[in-house]
Design an enzyme around this catalytic site. Structure first.
Site, PDB file in Angstrom:
ATOM      1  N   ARG A  69       0.976  -0.830  -0.127  1.00 17.02           N
ATOM      2  CA  ARG A  69       0.279  -0.042  -0.313  1.00 17.02           C
ATOM      3  C   ARG A  69       1.155   1.156   0.184  1.00 17.02           C
ATOM      4  O   ARG A  69       0.128   2.187  -0.722  1.00 17.02           O
ATOM      5  CB  ARG A  69      -0.804  -0.299   1.105  1.00 17.02           C
ATOM      6  CG  ARG A  69      -2.308   0.552   1.319  1.00 17.02           C
ATOM      7  CD  ARG A  69      -2.742   1.028   1.926  1.00 17.02           C
ATOM      8  NE  ARG A  69      -4.184   1.940   2.284  1.00 17.02           N
ATOM      9  CZ  ARG A  69      -4.138   2.746   3.695  1.00 17.02           C
ATOM     10  NH1 ARG A  69      -3.237   2.702   4.304  1.00 17.02           N
ATOM     11  NH2 ARG A  69      -5.774   3.738   2.732  1.00 17.02           N
ATOM     12  N   ILE A  95      -7.094   7.396  -0.084  1.00 20.50           N
ATOM     13  CA  ILE A  95      -7.354   6.127  -0.914  1.00 20.50           C
ATOM     14  C   ILE A  95      -7.784   5.867   0.613  1.00 20.50           C
ATOM     15  O   ILE A  95      -8.072   5.763   1.409  1.00 20.50           O
ATOM     16  CB  ILE A  95      -5.971   5.358  -0.408  1.00 20.50           C
ATOM     17  CG1 ILE A  95      -5.660   4.302  -0.511  1.00 20.50           C
ATOM     18  CG2 ILE A  95      -5.126   5.992   0.417  1.00 20.50           C
ATOM     19  CD1 ILE A  95      -4.624   4.130  -1.016  1.00 20.50           C
ATOM     20  N   SER A  96      -8.602   4.872   0.264  1.00 19.62           N
ATOM     21  CA  SER A  96     -10.089   4.441   1.181  1.00 19.62           C
ATOM     22  C   SER A  96      -8.738   3.694   2.022  1.00 19.62           C
ATOM     23  O   SER A  96      -8.064   2.490   1.894  1.00 19.62           O
ATOM     24  CB  SER A  96     -10.916   3.166   0.445  1.00 19.62           C
ATOM     25  OG  SER A  96     -11.672   4.071   0.046  1.00 19.62           O
ATOM     26  N   LYS A  97      -9.308   3.203   3.765  1.00 16.08           N
ATOM     27  CA  LYS A  97      -8.439   2.698   4.986  1.00 16.08           C
ATOM     28  C   LYS A  97      -8.645   1.053   4.447  1.00 16.08           C
ATOM     29  O   LYS A  97      -8.992   0.842   3.635  1.00 16.08           O
ATOM     30  CB  LYS A  97      -9.507   2.273   5.766  1.00 16.08           C
ATOM     31  CG  LYS A  97      -9.875   3.756   6.420  1.00 16.08           C
ATOM     32  CD  LYS A  97     -10.833   3.738   7.835  1.00 16.08           C
ATOM     33  CE  LYS A  97     -11.645   2.766   7.928  1.00 16.08           C
ATOM     34  NZ  LYS A  97     -11.993   3.467   9.180  1.00 16.08           N
TER      35      LYS A  97
END
Length: 252
Positions: A69, A95-97
Site C-alpha cells: 500500500r 485512498i480508502s482505509k
C-alpha cells in the site's frame, strides 16, 4: 499521445488468453523504500488486524498481504500507509482505509458466481490511485477500472505500470455509464456514492453477479449496499454506514 475517453490502457503485454494475476506484487515502484515499509512483516501485521476486525475470506487476506500500500501514497505519508486510515491522494480524493477495501472486496466475493474461487470479470468505478485495482487483480480474472479525473487516471497508470498486471485495464471515462464493451461483469465495485445505483451498472451485471457500492439514503447519509442479480431479478440489501466522495457524471 492523448488517450480517448473510455479507451482501455493495458498495464502489461496483452495475453493470448486470460491468465491469473501474479502471486505477488513485485517489490518495485516509485514510492521510497528503506523506511521499513517494504517488509513483508509490516503487511502481515496489517492483515492480522484486518482478520481481528472480522475479515475472514482467505482470498481477500492473501490479496491484501500481497499489495504494498505504501507504493500508492505520497512519500510524505508512507509512514501512515499501513494504518487503518484513509489518506489524501490529490484532487480532493482519498485512498480508502484498508478495512474498507477488504470489507468491500469480501462482500463482492460473496456473489454466487464467485463461490469458492477466483471471480470473473470485475468493473471498478473510481480507480483513484490504483491500490484497490491492484488488490482486485489477485481475486478476479480480469479488472476494468474506470476513473473520471484525468489526473488520477494518469497517476494510477504510473503507480501500476511497474507491476505489469496483465489482467488490469485502466479506463478514463464516466464511471456512471459503466463500460459496456467489457460487460457482462461478475462484480461491480464503486468508490463513490450516489442516490441510486445507476441502471447502466445493473444492465452490465452478469447473472449471479453482485454490485457493492455506497449509496445515499433518505436521511442524507451514505450506507453500503449490495445488489445481486438472480434469474434476471435484482435484490438489494443495505449494510453499514460509510463515507465516500459523491458519485458524479462526466469527466474532468
Amino acid at each position: 499521445m492523448t488517450r480517448r475517453p473510455g479507451f482501455p490502457a493495458r498495464l502489461g503485454p496483452a495475453p493470448a488468453a486470460r491468465r491469473p494475476a501474479p502471486a505477488a506484487v513485485p517489490a518495485r515502484g516509485a514510492a521510497p523504500a528503506g523506511v521499513g515499509l517494504d517488509s513483508q512483516a509490516v503487511r502481515s501485521r496489517m492483515v492480522q488486524k484486518l482478520a481481528a476486525q472480522g475479515v475472514s475470506d482467505p482470498r481477500v487476506l492473501a490479496a491484501m498481504n500481497a499489495v504494498e500500500r505504501h507504493r500508492f501514497v505520497d512519500s510524505a505519508l508512507v509512514n501512515q500507509a499501513y494504518e487503518d486510515t484513509s489518506l489524501p491522494i490529490g484532487l480532493g480524493q482519498t485512498i480508502s482505509k484498508p478495512n474498507v477495501v477488504a470489507r468491500m472486496i469480501e462482500l463482492l466475493l460473496g456473489a454466487p458466481c464467485a463461490a469458492g474461487g477466483r471471480m470473473g470479470r470485475v468493473l471498478e468505478v473510481g480507480t483513484g490511485c490504483g491500490y484497490q485495482a491492484a488488490v482486485l487483480s489477485h481475486v478476479a480474472a480480469e479488472v476494468y477500472s474506470i476513473e473520471r479525473l484525468r489526473g488520477l487516471h494518469e497517476r494510477a497508470r504510473e503507480n501500476l505500470r511497474p507491476f505489469r498486471l496483465a489482467n488490469v485495464h485502466l479506463l478514463f471515462g464516466d464511471g456512471m455509464a459503466g463500460f459496456a464493451r467489457g460487460a457482462p461483469y461478475a462484480g461491480i465495485i464503486a468508490a463513490a456514492g450516489g442516490e441510486a445505483v445507476p441502471a447502466q451498472w445493473t444492465d452490465q451485471l452478469a447473472e449471479g453477479g453482485r454490485i457493492v457500492a455506497p449509496m445515499v439514503m433518505a436521511n442524507g447519509r451514505q450506507a453500503l449496499v449490495i445488489v445481486d442479480k438472480t434469474a434476471g431479478r435484482l435484490s438489494q440489501a443495505t449494510l453499514e454506514g460509510v463515507h465516500f466522495v459523491p458519485l458524479k457524471s462526466g469527466i474532468a
